[in-house]
Design a protein around this motif. Structure first.
Motif, PDB file in Angstrom:
ATOM      1  N   THR A   1       0.796  -1.220   0.000  1.00  0.00           N
ATOM      2  CA  THR A   1       0.000   0.000   0.000  1.00  0.00           C
ATOM      3  C   THR A   1       0.832   1.275   0.000  1.00  0.00           C
ATOM      4  OG1 THR A   1      -0.105   0.043   2.419  1.00  0.00           O
ATOM      5  CG2 THR A   1      -1.835  -1.185   1.262  1.00  0.00           C
TER       6      THR A   1
ATOM      7  N   ARG B   1      -0.266  -7.741   8.689  1.00  0.00           N
ATOM      8  CA  ARG B   1      -0.919  -6.977   7.628  1.00  0.00           C
ATOM      9  C   ARG B   1      -1.919  -7.870   6.895  1.00  0.00           C
ATOM     10  NH1 ARG B   1       0.339  -2.703   3.866  1.00  0.00           N
ATOM     11  NH2 ARG B   1       2.337  -2.293   4.854  1.00  0.00           N
ATOM     12  N   TYR B   2      -1.509  -9.083   6.603  1.00  0.00           N
ATOM     13  CA  TYR B   2      -2.363 -10.023   5.869  1.00  0.00           C
ATOM     14  C   TYR B   2      -3.636 -10.329   6.655  1.00  0.00           C
ATOM     15  CZ  TYR B   2      -3.770 -14.277   3.401  1.00  0.00           C
ATOM     16  OH  TYR B   2      -4.479 -15.225   2.707  1.00  0.00           O
TER      17      TYR B   2
ATOM     18  N   TYR C   1      -5.038  -8.680   9.447  1.00  0.00           N
ATOM     19  CA  TYR C   1      -5.851  -7.662  10.104  1.00  0.00           C
ATOM     20  C   TYR C   1      -6.055  -6.371   9.311  1.00  0.00           C
ATOM     21  CZ  TYR C   1      -4.919 -10.657  14.137  1.00  0.00           C
ATOM     22  OH  TYR C   1      -4.811 -11.733  14.986  1.00  0.00           O
ATOM     23  N   TYR C   2      -5.243  -6.113   8.288  1.00  0.00           N
ATOM     24  CA  TYR C   2      -5.301  -4.802   7.662  1.00  0.00           C
ATOM     25  C   TYR C   2      -5.614  -4.827   6.170  1.00  0.00           C
ATOM     26  CZ  TYR C   2      -2.817  -3.476  11.959  1.00  0.00           C
ATOM     27  OH  TYR C   2      -2.447  -3.291  13.272  1.00  0.00           O
ATOM     28  N   SER C   3      -5.450  -5.949   5.514  1.00  0.00           N
ATOM     29  CA  SER C   3      -5.485  -5.971   4.060  1.00  0.00           C
ATOM     30  C   SER C   3      -6.874  -6.278   3.500  1.00  0.00           C
ATOM     31  CB  SER C   3      -4.500  -7.020   3.516  1.00  0.00           C
ATOM     32  OG  SER C   3      -3.183  -6.706   3.880  1.00  0.00           O
ATOM     33  N   THR C   4      -7.133  -5.714   2.322  1.00  0.00           N
ATOM     34  CA  THR C   4      -8.307  -6.108   1.550  1.00  0.00           C
ATOM     35  C   THR C   4      -8.012  -7.444   0.871  1.00  0.00           C
ATOM     36  OG1 THR C   4      -7.533  -4.999  -0.453  1.00  0.00           O
ATOM     37  CG2 THR C   4      -8.823  -3.678   1.115  1.00  0.00           C
ATOM     38  N   PHE C   5      -9.009  -7.975   0.183  1.00  0.00           N
ATOM     39  CA  PHE C   5      -8.807  -9.263  -0.490  1.00  0.00           C
ATOM     40  C   PHE C   5      -7.693  -9.165  -1.526  1.00  0.00           C
ATOM     41  CE2 PHE C   5      -9.639 -12.102  -4.079  1.00  0.00           C
ATOM     42  CZ  PHE C   5      -9.614 -13.332  -3.425  1.00  0.00           C
ATOM     43  N   ALA C   6      -7.695  -8.101  -2.337  1.00  0.00           N
ATOM     44  CA  ALA C   6      -6.675  -7.944  -3.374  1.00  0.00           C
ATOM     45  C   ALA C   6      -5.295  -7.772  -2.755  1.00  0.00           C
ATOM     46  CB  ALA C   6      -7.004  -6.754  -4.264  1.00  0.00           C
ATOM     47  N   GLN C   7      -5.222  -6.991  -1.670  1.00  0.00           N
ATOM     48  CA  GLN C   7      -3.934  -6.780  -1.006  1.00  0.00           C
ATOM     49  C   GLN C   7      -3.419  -8.067  -0.370  1.00  0.00           C
ATOM     50  OE1 GLN C   7      -4.925  -3.609   1.663  1.00  0.00           O
ATOM     51  NE2 GLN C   7      -4.839  -2.024   0.079  1.00  0.00           N
ATOM     52  N   ARG C   8      -4.340  -8.916   0.092  1.00  0.00           N
ATOM     53  CA  ARG C   8      -3.920 -10.193   0.662  1.00  0.00           C
ATOM     54  C   ARG C   8      -3.261 -11.073  -0.386  1.00  0.00           C
ATOM     55  NH1 ARG C   8      -8.421 -12.439   5.022  1.00  0.00           N
ATOM     56  NH2 ARG C   8      -8.112 -10.773   6.558  1.00  0.00           N
TER      57      ARG C   8
END
Length: 280
Positions: A148, A206-207, A209-216
């Motif tokens: 991000t 991050r994976y 607790y913080y990420s959207t599906f795409a970011q994961r």
């Protein structure tokens, strides 16, 4: 498009071009100095290579292969990222980091070779350190902000600061870090565990607790790469600098093997651009 956006784009493009050209020239000279070093090997390496059935030419071609694989993977993927996403800041940051890292991580780790940075041509030292400035000091920061561009979790900014300080010390005293002795071995292993382990932990948090599906999906590939890098950079040096010496194994063959394995371990870092390239 806002004026300040144009400004950072121009500055970023200028820096990108400078580092891209500098990286190619510096890597070409690194190959030359590696060849020259192989033609005038110190007695320690000559004895160790002889025990392995190697000579100077074998030593050069083995290292040249590793250095080229490292440089090409980082450089090509760095260029590809910039060409695919020239308007995104995180893509520009990743591209600059990869292009610089491809050269900064491509050198023979033998302590005798590192003398080139002290006694070699000044322009080579300057050009190499220019790449190094945008490579190792930014490694932990890159792992902390991908994908991000923000430090997540927040404590990763302190991890990046520690990584920056250690990198500066490493660059200032390369011989001590390339051939650690005594307590320095455990200090170095603890520092690597903190930096790489912390980066790995940060990406897990991050994976989850913080990420959207795409970011994961992007984070997942970086996690795979970091897991392999952390395993290699901690396990192999531990074997050669702690376990084998404590077991009584030594001699010329072991020290040369440690150098060769160190160079091979450095090539593990190509997992990073490959993983990030797939993620992006």
């Amino acid at each position: 498009m806002l004026p300040n956006t144009f400004a950072w784009m121009r500055a970023g493009r200028a820096l990108w071009i400078l580092l891209a050209l500098n990286s190619m020239v510096t890597f070409a000279m690194t190959l030359y100095f590696t060849w020259d070093f192989a033609q005038h090997l110190p007695p320690r390496l000559v004895a160790g290579l002889s025990a392995l059935g190697w000579n100077g030419d074998t030593y050069f071609w083995y290292n040249a292969f590793l250095l080229t694989v490292n440089f090409v993977c980082f450089y090509v993927i760095g260029v590809a990222i910039y060409l695919l996403r020239p308007m995104e800041r995180i893509a520009l940051f990743a591209s600059i980091f990869f292009i610089a890292f491809g050269t900064a991580n491509a050198y023979v780790s033998a302590p005798e070779y590192l003398e080139i940075f002290r006694t070699g041509p000044l322009w080579y030292t300057v050009s190499f350190n220019l790449n190094n400035l945008f490579a190792w000091p930014l490694f932990i920061a890159f792992c902390a902000v991908f994908p991000t561009g923000h430090f997540v979790p927040h404590w990763t900014r302190y991890l990046a600061a520690i990584g920056f300080v250690i990198t500066i010390l490493w660059s200032s005293f390369p011989e001590q870090f390339a051939n650690p002795q005594g307590a320095m071995v455990f200090v170095l292993l603890a520092a690597l565990l903190t930096l790489f382990g912390g980066s790995f932990l940060a990406q897990i948090l991050r994976y989850r607790y913080y990420s959207t599906f795409a970011q994961r999906q992007q984070t997942k590939w970086l996690l795979y790469g970091l897991a392999l890098i952390v395993s290699g950079t901690l396990l192999i040096p531990t074997v050669f600098y702690v376990i084998l010496p404590a077991s009584g194994f030594g001699g010329a063959r072991t020290t040369v093997l440690a150098d060769l394995v160190g160079n091979t371990v450095s090539t593990l870092f190509v997992i990073l651009p490959l993983a990030v390239g797939v993620a992006i």
